[in-house]
Design an enzyme around this catalytic site. Structure first.
Site, PDB file in Angstrom:
ATOM      1  N   ASP A  66      -6.751 -14.988   1.622  1.00 13.62           N
ATOM      2  CA  ASP A  66      -5.814 -14.034   2.218  1.00 13.62           C
ATOM      3  C   ASP A  66      -5.092 -14.613   3.429  1.00 13.62           C
ATOM      4  O   ASP A  66      -5.419 -14.239   4.556  1.00 13.62           O
ATOM      5  CB  ASP A  66      -6.595 -12.767   2.626  1.00 13.62           C
ATOM      6  CG  ASP A  66      -5.677 -11.625   3.042  1.00 13.62           C
ATOM      7  OD1 ASP A  66      -4.460 -11.711   2.772  1.00 13.62           O
ATOM      8  OD2 ASP A  66      -6.170 -10.642   3.613  1.00 13.62           O
ATOM      9  N   ASN A 116       0.904  -1.161   0.000  1.00  9.27           N
ATOM     10  CA  ASN A 116       0.000   0.000   0.000  1.00  9.27           C
ATOM     11  C   ASN A 116       0.936   1.201   0.000  1.00  9.27           C
ATOM     12  O   ASN A 116       1.302   1.735   1.042  1.00  9.27           O
ATOM     13  CB  ASN A 116      -0.902  -0.006   1.237  1.00  9.27           C
ATOM     14  CG  ASN A 116      -1.918  -1.131   1.165  1.00  9.27           C
ATOM     15  OD1 ASN A 116      -2.341  -1.532   0.080  1.00  9.27           O
ATOM     16  ND2 ASN A 116      -2.318  -1.649   2.312  1.00  9.27           N
ATOM     17  N   GLU A 119      -7.956  -3.386  -3.115  1.00  8.03           N
ATOM     18  CA  GLU A 119      -8.240  -2.727  -1.840  1.00  8.03           C
ATOM     19  C   GLU A 119      -8.016  -1.216  -1.916  1.00  8.03           C
ATOM     20  O   GLU A 119      -7.385  -0.626  -1.045  1.00  8.03           O
ATOM     21  CB  GLU A 119      -7.396  -3.347  -0.717  1.00  8.03           C
ATOM     22  CG  GLU A 119      -7.664  -4.827  -0.527  1.00  8.03           C
ATOM     23  CD  GLU A 119      -6.977  -5.459   0.661  1.00  8.03           C
ATOM     24  OE1 GLU A 119      -5.848  -5.051   0.964  1.00  8.03           O
ATOM     25  OE2 GLU A 119      -7.567  -6.378   1.257  1.00  8.03           O
ATOM     26  N   GLU A 135      -0.675 -12.499  10.267  1.00  2.00           N
ATOM     27  CA  GLU A 135      -1.808 -11.594  10.509  1.00  2.00           C
ATOM     28  C   GLU A 135      -3.030 -12.336  11.056  1.00  2.00           C
ATOM     29  O   GLU A 135      -3.739 -11.833  11.929  1.00  2.00           O
ATOM     30  CB  GLU A 135      -2.131 -10.929   9.164  1.00  2.00           C
ATOM     31  CG  GLU A 135      -3.375 -10.110   9.134  1.00  2.00           C
ATOM     32  CD  GLU A 135      -3.629  -9.530   7.736  1.00  2.00           C
ATOM     33  OE1 GLU A 135      -2.762  -9.667   6.842  1.00  2.00           O
ATOM     34  OE2 GLU A 135      -4.702  -8.941   7.544  1.00  2.00           O
TER      35      GLU A 135
END
Ligand code: GCV
Length: 723
Positions: free
Chosen positions: A383, A228, A309, A411
């Site tokens: 994911d 990102n 996203e 995560e």
């Protein structure tokens, strides 16, 4: 005076035992070999260092070797000799850097090792018993040195050595999701290592230690910034900083890569568009790349997340992923760079099953990417869940090199507080057979390029590293960095062998410790699967944080961020029907795999609810109803963590106090949190099954409403030592 000195020594000893073992030294500890007979044997086998080369990489290798030998054997050898004169010499280099190596009959062996491979061999040089560490390149020598030190660290014999090793995958990458403000997306080990404020002037010793650790595994690329992306990284202000890091890493064979924000031409270039077919945009990227290579002459290339996203991408301009990737590929090609273009895409405007979307978007583009583009595919179609089937994209684009993206940072697997050794996870995916070209078309063979004969191959792991004193937030998570690197080098290695190696290097070679802890590690990921997402359940964690149970999440911004989208529990049953009667995601797999997942009786139970919606009373292989089996798995997961904690408690004599306490506290917390996941999920699913928790199981401590309260705390905060 004497008494004072004694007191001081005692104090230092206590301090080093209490405070000195933060875990900072990772697996490169180089403590003196404990077994006196082994030490004596090693000292006899290593009497002289013949290491004449002088490049930056060879100097790094020499420094490491000297450090290791001094620590492990207490031998401070100088490397002045050009040829062995003593029995027990260690001769290190390439044929170009060491005449004594060029004189040995190693040419054909070396040829087979390629650019980065190495050999370690016992030979005779002018009648002197010698161990040679040789490679075709300086970096190969560095890798050989680390391997040699590993032999000493793990107590292996040094006689009759005949080791050769070459990486199966060319680009072995760590992807850092590090932001320019030093926060780390999905980072659970403190701030980013990269201190953008003090770079390029200050070179923190951690940069070098980071490079050493990576080089010891053969990791040869680091993408410094978050996918990102922030376009500022491409400005001169930041490029000089990235260049300073590249300067440190270069001596360890590591190239720097950066993430490219697709809209950078607008944001930092002042253009009105980022359309990849616009000549001005194309020129901007070419110029930017040329500038970049001035700062970092061996820059590896760009890693890109686009149209995913909310990130900008070529689709903003009606173009496709290949148009975007090819534009960047053209910019880096003259400099030898590559583009790693991510296939992690899904769009909530498309009502298609999220598990199908990457395949739907990318497969039609097969054969349209430039030669220096590699498509980066996450291991599973959703994911990084605790367990996913392999992504159906693997093998579906034979004309396009595909690289693996694993997530080391966990995560969805308890982040830095839960023990979950990922070796078994990574192997499960790499060994999976896609059947894309018949039996034996494993994911590993697609990723290493051998199945479709690609000229580039790569693997990436999303790093779990931060400023934490132990780097990874939990000492056991160091094992995940380690196993990722080892498998990126050689995906044929076994998870258990790697765990054993890591334990010996990180703690002790004592089998009373290594054997039970290897078992603990090998079981650990399945334990997490059991208490979080058994039987193929997925994405049912807390919203946003992805930490803690959240099967009730149903009001997220996007439908496919809701747990209810994934588990589909109702009074009739549970699971996502992805068969031909459902979303038909199974059709994206090659024939035998497709048939296996299509038919409920053939689907391995580990993936059952990933592909099928089944009644609560569905009969499982064990004879249990689905409901009872689900509850069993949740409870089994917790019991297994309890067992782990007890095993660990008995190992105190083998571990220094500081690391023992830190791990003990984390395991206690894991147990509490495993119960939290279990009880939250079981109570929630019970509202649909309306069936009882089988007799004999302890009752959840609270009502469902308590677990659903976002402020629920499963356990008091961690002790200060771990914060
Ligand atoms: C970097 C998941 C994570 C995001 C991450 C994304 C990705 O959705 O939750 O934090 O963003 O994957 O891999 O791009």
């Amino acid at each position: 005076m004497k008494r004072n000195l004694l007191a001081l020594c005692l104090l230092l000893l206590i301090c080093s035992q209490t405070y000195g073992e933060s875990g900072y030294r990772l697996w490169l500890r180089y403590d003196k070999v404990k077994d006196p007979a082994l030490l004596e044997n090693y000292q006899r086998m290593v009497t002289q260092l013949v290491f004449p080369g002088k490049s930056a990489v060879l100097n790094a290798a020499k420094q490491e070797l000297k450090l290791g030998l001094k620590g492990l054997l207490g031998q401070d050898l100088n490397a002045a000799a050009v040829s062995p004169t003593l029995s027990g010499a260690l001769l290190v280099g390439t044929p170009a850097s060491a005449k004594a190596i060029a004189a040995l009959p190693l040419a054909s062996k070396l040829k087979a090792l390629g650019k980065e491979g190495f050999l370690i061999q016992s030979v005779q040089v002018k009648g002197k018993a010698t161990t040679v560490i040789a490679a075709n390149s300086d970096v190969g020598v560095l890798y050989g040195v680390f391997k040699y030190l590993q032999l000493l660290q793990t107590g292996k014999p040094l006689s009759n050595l005949n080791i050769s090793s070459a990486p199966k995958i060319q680009l072995r990458m760590l992807n850092h999701w590090d932001n320019l403000d030093r926060s780390v997306e999905r980072g659970y080990a403190g701030l980013s290592l990269w201190d953008w404020k003090t770079l390029p002037d200050v070179s923190n010793p951690r940069y070098r230690d980071y490079a050493r650790a990576n080089a010891s595994l053969g990791i040869n690329g680091t993408a410094l910034t978050n996918v990102n992306a922030n376009a500022k990284i491409l400005t001169k202000e930041y490029l000089v900083k990235a260049a300073a890091l590249a300067d440190v890493f270069r001596s360890y064979g590591i190239k720097v890569y950066l993430t490219a924000r697709f809209s950078a031409p607008i944001e930092v270039g002042g253009l009105k568009t980022a359309d990849p077919l616009d000549p001005a945009v194309r020129q901007w990227w070419k110029d930017k790349t040329t500038e970049l290579y001035k700062y970092i002459p061996d820059f590896g290339g760009f890693l890109v997340k686009a149209n995913s996203e909310g990130q900008p991408g070529p689709q903003n301009y009606g173009r496709n992923h290949a148009d975007g990737a090819n534009m960047l590929a053209d910019a880096v090609a003259p400099h030898g760079g590559i583009v790693m273009w991510r296939a992690f895409v899904y769009d909530n405007k498309v009502p298609e099953d999220r598990a199908k979307q990457a395949y739907s978007e990318f497969k039609p583009l097969d054969g349209t990417f430039r030669k220096n583009v590699i498509v980066q595919v996450k291991n599973g179609p959703i994911d990084f869940q605790p367990r996913e089937p392999f992504s159906p994209l693997f093998g579906a684009m034979p004309k396009t090199p595909q690289m693996m993206e694993f997530q080391i940072t966990m995560e969805y697997l308890g982040q830095s507080t839960h023990l979950s050794y990922l070796g078994t996870y990574f192997k499960e995916v790499l060994d999976a057979d896609t059947y894309s070209k018949g039996k034996g078309s494993t994911v590993a063979r697609i990723v290493d390029g051998s199945l479709d004969k690609h000229s580039i191959s790569a693997m990436a792991g999303v790093a779990n590293i931060g400023l934490d004193s132990n780097w990874c937030g939990n000492i056991f998570n160091q094992a995940n960095w380690y196993v990722y690197g080892r498998l990126a080098w050689d995906h044929d290695l076994q998870a258990e062998t790697i765990a054993d190696e890591w334990l010996k290097m990180t703690f002790t070679s004592d089998s009373g410790f290594v054997a039970p802890v290897t078992q603990m590690m090998m079981a650990s990921r399945e334990n997490v699967v059991n208490y979080m997402t058994p039987l193929g359940l997925h994405h049912i964690m807390s919203e946003g944080t992805h930490y803690g149970p959240g099967p009730w999440v149903n009001s997220a911004e996007r439908p496919d961020w809701n747990s209810t989208y994934y588990h589909r529990a109702d009074s009739a049953g549970i699971g996502f029907d992805r068969t031909s009667k459902g979303t038909n995601a199974v059709a994206q797999y090659a024939a035998p795999v497709r048939e296996m997942f299509e038919q409920v009786e053939k689907t391995p139970e580990a993936y059952l609810l990933w592909f099928h919606h089944l009644p609560w009373t569905y009969k499982m292989k064990s004879g249990n109803t689905l409901w009872n089996e689900l509850v069993d798995r949740y409870y089994f997961g917790v019991s297994a963590v309890q067992l782990t904690r007890h095993t660990w408690a008995g190992l105190e004599p083998h571990v220094d106090a500081q690391r023992f306490k830190a791990i003990t506290a984390l395991l206690e917390r894991q147990e509490q949190e495993a119960k939290w996941y279990r009880d939250g999920c079981v109570l929630y699913f019970q509202t649909f099954s309306k069936m009882p928790i089988p007799a004999g199981y302890e009752k959840p401590a609270h009502e469902l409403a308590a677990y659903m309260n976002p402020n629920f705390i499963p356990m008091p905060p961690l002790p200060a030592i771990l914060q």
